[in-house]
Structures are given as structure tokens and as C-alpha cells.
Design an enzyme around this catalytic site. Structure first.
Site, PDB file in Angstrom:
ATOM      1  N   HIS A 112       0.842  -1.193   0.000  1.00  0.00           N
ATOM      2  CA  HIS A 112       0.000   0.000   0.000  1.00  0.00           C
ATOM      3  C   HIS A 112       0.871   1.235   0.000  1.00  0.00           C
ATOM      4  O   HIS A 112       2.051   1.198   0.359  1.00  0.00           O
ATOM      5  CB  HIS A 112      -0.981   0.018   1.172  1.00  0.00           C
ATOM      6  CG  HIS A 112      -0.382  -0.270   2.511  1.00  0.00           C
ATOM      7  ND1 HIS A 112       0.281   0.675   3.251  1.00  0.00           N
ATOM      8  CD2 HIS A 112      -0.356  -1.407   3.247  1.00  0.00           C
ATOM      9  CE1 HIS A 112       0.684   0.142   4.399  1.00  0.00           C
ATOM     10  NE2 HIS A 112       0.320  -1.123   4.414  1.00  0.00           N
ATOM     11  N   HIS A 150       6.586   0.882  12.013  1.00  0.00           N
ATOM     12  CA  HIS A 150       7.225   2.024  11.375  1.00  0.00           C
ATOM     13  C   HIS A 150       8.074   2.814  12.360  1.00  0.00           C
ATOM     14  O   HIS A 150       7.729   2.966  13.531  1.00  0.00           O
ATOM     15  CB  HIS A 150       6.112   2.932  10.830  1.00  0.00           C
ATOM     16  CG  HIS A 150       6.580   4.036   9.942  1.00  0.00           C
ATOM     17  ND1 HIS A 150       7.513   3.883   8.946  1.00  0.00           N
ATOM     18  CD2 HIS A 150       6.214   5.339   9.891  1.00  0.00           C
ATOM     19  CE1 HIS A 150       7.699   5.027   8.330  1.00  0.00           C
ATOM     20  NE2 HIS A 150       6.932   5.938   8.892  1.00  0.00           N
ATOM     21  N   GLU A 191       4.700  12.531  14.334  1.00  0.00           N
ATOM     22  CA  GLU A 191       3.323  12.240  13.916  1.00  0.00           C
ATOM     23  C   GLU A 191       2.366  12.415  15.094  1.00  0.00           C
ATOM     24  O   GLU A 191       2.405  11.654  16.058  1.00  0.00           O
ATOM     25  CB  GLU A 191       3.219  10.809  13.384  1.00  0.00           C
ATOM     26  CG  GLU A 191       4.130  10.519  12.195  1.00  0.00           C
ATOM     27  CD  GLU A 191       4.027   9.084  11.713  1.00  0.00           C
ATOM     28  OE1 GLU A 191       3.216   8.314  12.279  1.00  0.00           O
ATOM     29  OE2 GLU A 191       4.760   8.716  10.783  1.00  0.00           O
ATOM     30  N   TYR A 212     -10.435   4.165  14.745  1.00  0.00           N
ATOM     31  CA  TYR A 212      -9.308   4.072  13.822  1.00  0.00           C
ATOM     32  C   TYR A 212      -8.919   2.613  13.636  1.00  0.00           C
ATOM     33  O   TYR A 212      -8.760   1.867  14.604  1.00  0.00           O
ATOM     34  CB  TYR A 212      -8.129   4.879  14.360  1.00  0.00           C
ATOM     35  CG  TYR A 212      -6.897   4.828  13.498  1.00  0.00           C
ATOM     36  CD1 TYR A 212      -6.954   5.166  12.143  1.00  0.00           C
ATOM     37  CD2 TYR A 212      -5.672   4.435  14.033  1.00  0.00           C
ATOM     38  CE1 TYR A 212      -5.820   5.124  11.355  1.00  0.00           C
ATOM     39  CE2 TYR A 212      -4.532   4.403  13.248  1.00  0.00           C
ATOM     40  CZ  TYR A 212      -4.612   4.734  11.910  1.00  0.00           C
ATOM     41  OH  TYR A 212      -3.499   4.684  11.120  1.00  0.00           O
ATOM     42  N   HIS A 224       3.712  10.129  18.126  1.00  0.00           N
ATOM     43  CA  HIS A 224       4.851   9.242  17.893  1.00  0.00           C
ATOM     44  C   HIS A 224       5.987  10.117  17.386  1.00  0.00           C
ATOM     45  O   HIS A 224       5.925  10.653  16.280  1.00  0.00           O
ATOM     46  CB  HIS A 224       4.474   8.147  16.899  1.00  0.00           C
ATOM     47  CG  HIS A 224       3.322   7.312  17.367  1.00  0.00           C
ATOM     48  ND1 HIS A 224       2.211   7.028  16.589  1.00  0.00           N
ATOM     49  CD2 HIS A 224       3.082   6.726  18.571  1.00  0.00           C
ATOM     50  CE1 HIS A 224       1.366   6.285  17.272  1.00  0.00           C
ATOM     51  NE2 HIS A 224       1.870   6.082  18.482  1.00  0.00           N
ATOM     52  N   HIS A 257       6.250   2.534  16.156  1.00  0.00           N
ATOM     53  CA  HIS A 257       4.810   2.433  16.377  1.00  0.00           C
ATOM     54  C   HIS A 257       4.196   1.586  15.272  1.00  0.00           C
ATOM     55  O   HIS A 257       4.845   1.252  14.292  1.00  0.00           O
ATOM     56  CB  HIS A 257       4.157   3.811  16.437  1.00  0.00           C
ATOM     57  CG  HIS A 257       4.440   4.683  15.245  1.00  0.00           C
ATOM     58  ND1 HIS A 257       5.641   5.341  15.075  1.00  0.00           N
ATOM     59  CD2 HIS A 257       3.689   5.004  14.158  1.00  0.00           C
ATOM     60  CE1 HIS A 257       5.629   6.028  13.946  1.00  0.00           C
ATOM     61  NE2 HIS A 257       4.448   5.834  13.368  1.00  0.00           N
TER      62      HIS A 257
END
Length: 436
Positions: free
Chosen positions: A292, A335, A341, A350, A365, A371
Site C-alpha cells: 500500500h 514504522h 506524527e 481508527y 509518535h 509504532h
């Protein structure tokens, strides 16, 4: 709210006059010897006079009295938790999650939009015109006979609870949850509410928000310019009252008084304007094969830095969409990032963290802090049947992303008492599945 009128387009040169004063815009001359209706001409510049044409923004205002007609500014003590002190707390690289921030009841204390600024984190210096701040607004009372403007930068406002009825010098607009608005640096505005209101604010010091380049996407996609709306001219016809003008200047608040309405602009033209945008109109671009795209594909607005492709701040959303990828772990990947972020949730759940991340809360983060999906999300997505499916219906999550390393304020880490000390636990049950 239907009496509020809008013009569509992003970055356009607009012209508008209040319908009560036809032909109030001068023809062919910005500052004639005598303006129609005895108005004063005033230019509001959002860029240096010599900025390149593609970056030059300004608007001519035709108003009853110049904005210079006010008493001297004095310190304003209304907002207790607005801050630009990034050194008041020791650095903290841990993952942070906040439960929904409390809105004080009106019976406890009356708090307007300006008084309800609560700074969570930020970086840089408004005096050096470099950096940003992230605020939560919590208010229970409308602004009355007062207006606010920010000398330090643009404000991107994301309502989460309650409709904002905003009057600006250039006209009026209503902004509901799942809509956003941007009030550029220096434009005066007032906020009225009809219920308890909560939301998020991204403040940037460096420049202005703009649409991201589309590159290989082509001419269409993401947030389309035609879907942005700016108000049309409207002026307040009341007189004989004292008004307060509240200014945020170098991170502090000041107030001046004047005996005429702040909203006395009868006509205007230019490309330096407040605007709103309905997030449901975002055109999602996504993968239909495998893997993605990076979350940058969901960028609505950006404030670029001097480094190409690197933002002082991006505003990114994760809207309802189809998920189609094959042979793919579909949720966001684990990640570590050279960007900071901050995430917020307007409504719904979410998809990467369905438990304990609630509307009106947030997460941070920090740069290179790892995270990703929690245990429940990882296990479910690893074993799900991969077929096209809708995700995030009834949900709107967003992210303020920045290349700057953000420091958390004392209010954000302690005073608000909403920081979730158990956030780290959502990853602790992940186990090694390694086999030889």
C-alpha cells in the site's frame, strides 16, 4: 446557517462586495483617491511585496475605518495554557496517547475559543518565523464583541465536537465536525458556538498552507481546488459598542479596545483569504494490487519547508475507502520515521487501534519512535480473508506530521491528566513467530 454564502476554489483571486452596498469595489484601481461609499482602502499582505508571483498573496479591504483605529495593546491573561516554551519539560521519546480532553462545564468557568487554547506540543520560534504548535481548543462560551488574530502564523482548525460559527473580516462561515478551516496569519475572526466545543489546531510559523503537488497522480485527486470555499463579503452594521481585539504576538496574547466593529469590511478582492473544506470530498488514491502507498498519499494540505519534499507540517486524513490489495498486510505497517506524527480522531474507530483511541483524544509518535498496529489489529489482519472490503466507514482520523522534533508541554504531559500511561502495553503481547 444557510444565509452564509461562499465562493469556490483554492488559491484563486476572488472579489466580493456586500449585497447591501452594490458597486462598493473600486474599478481598475486598488486605492483610488476616494473609495465608493466613503470607505477606506487597506491592504492585507500575507507575503513579502517582492515574493514571486506564484507565492505572492494579498487582499485589498474596503472598510468603514482602518484597522489601525484602536487603543494601545496590553497583556491579555485569558488563556492559561497557551505556550511556546518547549523547554518546560524534559524530552520524552515514548509513544504517547491521550484520552479525550475534557471540556469544562459552563457552570464551572466560561471559556471562549481564544481562552480555550491548550498547547500540547510544538517546536521552533514564532519570532524566527520557523516552527509549529499543536493545540487543543476546549470552549463553552461564544466570543462576544471581540475578535482574535494570530500574528505568528496560519491556523488550521479541525472541529471534533460542536459547530463553529466563524465571522472573519472577509465574511462568515460555519465549520462542522468533518470539515476544516484555515485562518491565515493576521486575519481577524470571532467564534460563536451553540454547544460545548472541542477540536484540534495546527499552527505553522513558516509560511502558508497549500495543496500538495500531485506528480504521477496527474491533474485530479486528493483535495480538489474547486471543493474549497471562502466566504463572501459581509459587514456588521451595529455601532456604539466597545470591542476587544486580541492578538497573538510572539507566542503571547495582547488585547486592545476600539469603539467600532471589527467586522466593517464592505468589499474586498485578493487571494489571501480564509477558507473551509469538507473532508468527505477528499478523493482517495489507493493501491489495487499489493502493498500500500505511504500515508503521504492522504495529504490534504501542506506547509512546505525550504527542503524539497519535506514539510514543516502536513495535514493528512484516513477517510472511508475501499481496501483492495492482494497478498498484503493491509493496516499501516510497523514504522520508525524521521518525522513527528500527532494523530487525532474526529469520529469513529481508527482501524489500526480500535481500542482506547477515542474521538477527542490524540497520539504522538516522535521522530524514530517505533509504532504500528496493536496486537488485536495485527492478528486479525494477518489471518483475514483478502477480498475487497470497505474500511473506516463512519470514521475520520487525521495526522499532523512534521519534519521538526516536537516537545510536549507541561499541560500536555501532566496538567491535562489525560496521558495514558498504559499505552505501551498495546504492543507487549506481540510474540515472535519466527520458525526455522
Amino acid at each position: 446557517m444557510s444565509q452564509y454564502k461562499y465562493q469556490s476554489g483554492f488559491g484563486s483571486h476572488f472579489s466580493s462586495e456586500d449585497e447591501r452596498c452594490p458597486n462598493s469595489l473600486p474599478v481598475g484601481q486598488n486605492s483610488p483617491q476616494q473609495c465608493p461609499y466613503g470607505l477606506y482602502a487597506e491592504q492585507l499582505s500575507g507575503s513579502a511585496f517582492t515574493a514571486p508571483r506564484t507565492e505572492n498573496v494579498r487582499t485589498w479591504l474596503y472598510r468603514k475605518l482602518p484597522s489601525a483605529v484602536h487603543k494601545p495593546f496590553k497583556r491579555y491573561e485569558g488563556s492559561k495554557y497557551l505556550s511556546q516554551n518547549w523547554d518546560e519539560q524534559p524530552p520524552n521519546p515514548n509513544q504517547m496517547r491521550w484520552k479525550p480532553f475534557d471540556i469544562p462545564a459552563k457552570e464551572q468557568e466560561t471559556i471562549t475559543f481564544v481562552d480555550g487554547f491548550h498547547t500540547v506540543c510544538g517546536a521552533g520560534d514564532a519570532r524566527a518565523r520557523h516552527g509549529l504548535a499543536i493545540h487543543i481548543y476546549l470552549c463553552n462560551t461564544s466570543m462576544d464583541n471581540s475578535a482574535f488574530y494570530n500574528s505568528d502564523g496560519d491556523l488550521l482548525i479541525v472541529p471534533q465536537q460542536g459547530v463553529l460559527d466563524i465571522t472573519t473580516e472577509l465574511g462568515r462561515m460555519t465549520v462542522s465536525p468533518n470539515e476544516i478551516c484555515v485562518i491565515p496569519q493576521g486575519i481577524r475572526f470571532a467564534v460563536k458556538i451553540d454547544s460545548l466545543s472541542r477540536g484540534y489546531i495546527l499552527e505553522v510559523y513558516d509560511g502558508h498552507f497549500c495543496l500538495p503537488d500531485l506528480g504521477p497522480i496527474g491533474a485530479n485527486g486528493l483535495a480538489n481546488p474547486r471543493d474549497f470555499e471562502t466566504p463572501v463579503a459581509w459587514f456588521d452594521d451595529t455601532a456604539g459598542k466597545e470591542y476587544q481585539v486580541i492578538s497573538k504576538f510572539q507566542g503571547s496574547l495582547f488585547v486592545a479596545t476600539q469603539n467600532h466593529s471589527i467586522f466593517d469590511v464592505v468589499a474586498w478582492h485578493g487571494n489571501y483569504v480564509p477558507y473551509k473544506y469538507d473532508l468527505s470530498k477528499f478523493m482517495v488514491i489507493n493501491s489495487v494490487s499489493f502493498d500500500h502507498c505511504d500515508p503521504s498519499i492522504f495529504t490534504v494540505l501542506t506547509c512546505p519547508s525550504l527542503r524539497p519534499g519535506t514539510a514543516i507540517a502536513d495535514f493528512v486524513i484516513f477517510p472511508p475507502r475501499w481496501s483492495v490489495q492482494e497478498h498484503t498486510f493491509r493496516p499501516p505497517y510497523y514504522h520508525r520515521n524521521c518525522m513527528s506524527e500527532f494523530m487525532g480522531l474526529i469520529l469513529g474507530r481508527y482501524e489500526a487501534k480500535e481500542d482506547d483511541f477515542a474521538p477527542g483524544g490524540g497520539t504522538l509518535h516522535s521522530i524514530m519512535t517505533p509504532h504500528g498496529p496493536d496486537v488485536k489489529c495485527f492478528e486479525g489482519a494477518s489471518n483475514a480473508k483478502l477480498k475487497p472490503e470497505r474500511i473506516a466507514d463512519g470514521t475520520q482520523a487525521f495526522m499532523f506530521e512534521s519534519s521538526l522534533s516536537l516537545a510536549v508541554t507541561k499541560w500536555g504531559e501532566h496538567t491535562c491528566q489525560k496521558l495514558d500511561a498504559q499505552y505501551y502495553e498495546c504492543w507487549q503481547a506481540l510474540k515472535s513467530n519466527f520458525k526455522i
